[in-house]
Design an enzyme around this catalytic site. Structure first.
Site, PDB file in Angstrom:
ATOM      1  N   ALA A  65       0.842  -1.204   0.000  1.00 39.66           N
ATOM      2  CA  ALA A  65       0.000   0.000   0.000  1.00 39.66           C
ATOM      3  C   ALA A  65       0.877   1.253   0.000  1.00 39.66           C
ATOM      4  O   ALA A  65       0.585   2.220  -0.710  1.00 39.66           O
ATOM      5  CB  ALA A  65      -0.940  -0.008   1.194  1.00 39.66           C
ATOM      6  N   TYR A  66       1.933   1.245   0.772  1.00 35.48           N
ATOM      7  CA  TYR A  66       2.867   2.377   0.815  1.00 35.48           C
ATOM      8  C   TYR A  66       3.504   2.590  -0.559  1.00 35.48           C
ATOM      9  O   TYR A  66       3.556   3.711  -1.069  1.00 35.48           O
ATOM     10  CB  TYR A  66       3.941   2.118   1.870  1.00 35.48           C
ATOM     11  CG  TYR A  66       5.019   3.174   1.891  1.00 35.48           C
ATOM     12  CD1 TYR A  66       4.820   4.370   2.574  1.00 35.48           C
ATOM     13  CD2 TYR A  66       6.224   2.976   1.232  1.00 35.48           C
ATOM     14  CE1 TYR A  66       5.802   5.345   2.592  1.00 35.48           C
ATOM     15  CE2 TYR A  66       7.210   3.950   1.243  1.00 35.48           C
ATOM     16  CZ  TYR A  66       6.998   5.131   1.922  1.00 35.48           C
ATOM     17  OH  TYR A  66       7.964   6.090   1.922  1.00 35.48           O
ATOM     18  N   ASN A  67       3.989   1.521  -1.170  1.00 37.10           N
ATOM     19  CA  ASN A  67       4.617   1.630  -2.492  1.00 37.10           C
ATOM     20  C   ASN A  67       3.635   2.150  -3.534  1.00 37.10           C
ATOM     21  O   ASN A  67       3.993   2.984  -4.373  1.00 37.10           O
ATOM     22  CB  ASN A  67       5.182   0.280  -2.924  1.00 37.10           C
ATOM     23  CG  ASN A  67       6.370  -0.142  -2.089  1.00 37.10           C
ATOM     24  OD1 ASN A  67       6.990   0.673  -1.415  1.00 37.10           O
ATOM     25  ND2 ASN A  67       6.676  -1.425  -2.102  1.00 37.10           N
TER      26      ASN A  67
END
Length: 158
Positions: free
Chosen positions: A27-29
């Protein structure tokens, strides 16, 4: 958003994965990919009006809540802490892009450690950038538009 394994395209139909399919690092990426895409699209839409946009990466900061989701990240972040940047060091690239005379009028770029970098091919996809912008505008319209007639100014100026 999900990335289809075969095509490398963003799948805008999978905006929020189910809890069982959610992975914090992925999700961060994806959020970083979307930051670059939206920054590029903002620059494309507004640079002719004197507004520029560049995407910046603050570097490896430990000040994140990712480690709260899994014990492994807590261990990883604890071990990595001596090799990460302070908040001041993390802000340096953003400050540089905001005030550097040599960047005056230049946009649509990606910076890390105060240096221009080439983002991934996927982050340079103009069609994905435009589609993500349109989706963002639609979601804002659904949320805010109910309260009145709301249109993003970047859209109006086109």
């Amino acid at each position: 958003m999900d990335i289809k394994e075969n095509s490398g395209k963003l799948d805008f139909n999978l905006l929020s994965p189910s809890k069982k399919d959610y992975w914090a690092m992925l999700a961060y990426n994806r959020s970083k990919l979307c930051n670059i895409l939206l920054s590029n699209e903002l620059n494309r839409r507004l640079s002719t009006h004197g507004v520029i946009s560049n995407a910046v990466h603050p570097g490896n900061l430990i000040y994140s809540s990712l480690h709260h989701n899994w014990w492994f990240y807590t261990l990883l972040f604890t071990l990595a802490r001596p090799f990460t940047k302070s908040l001041q060091q993390g802000a340096a690239t953003t400050v540089y892009c905001a005030v550097a005379a040599e960047l005056e009028g230049l946009g649509g770029m990606y910076f890390n450690n105060c240096c221009r970098c080439v983002p991934s091919q996927q982050a340079q996809n103009g069609m994905d950038a435009a589609a993500l912008w349109d989706l963002s505008e639609k979601l804002i319209q659904e949320r805010v538009g109910r309260q009145g007639n709301f249109t993003l100014h970047a859209r109006k100026s086109l």
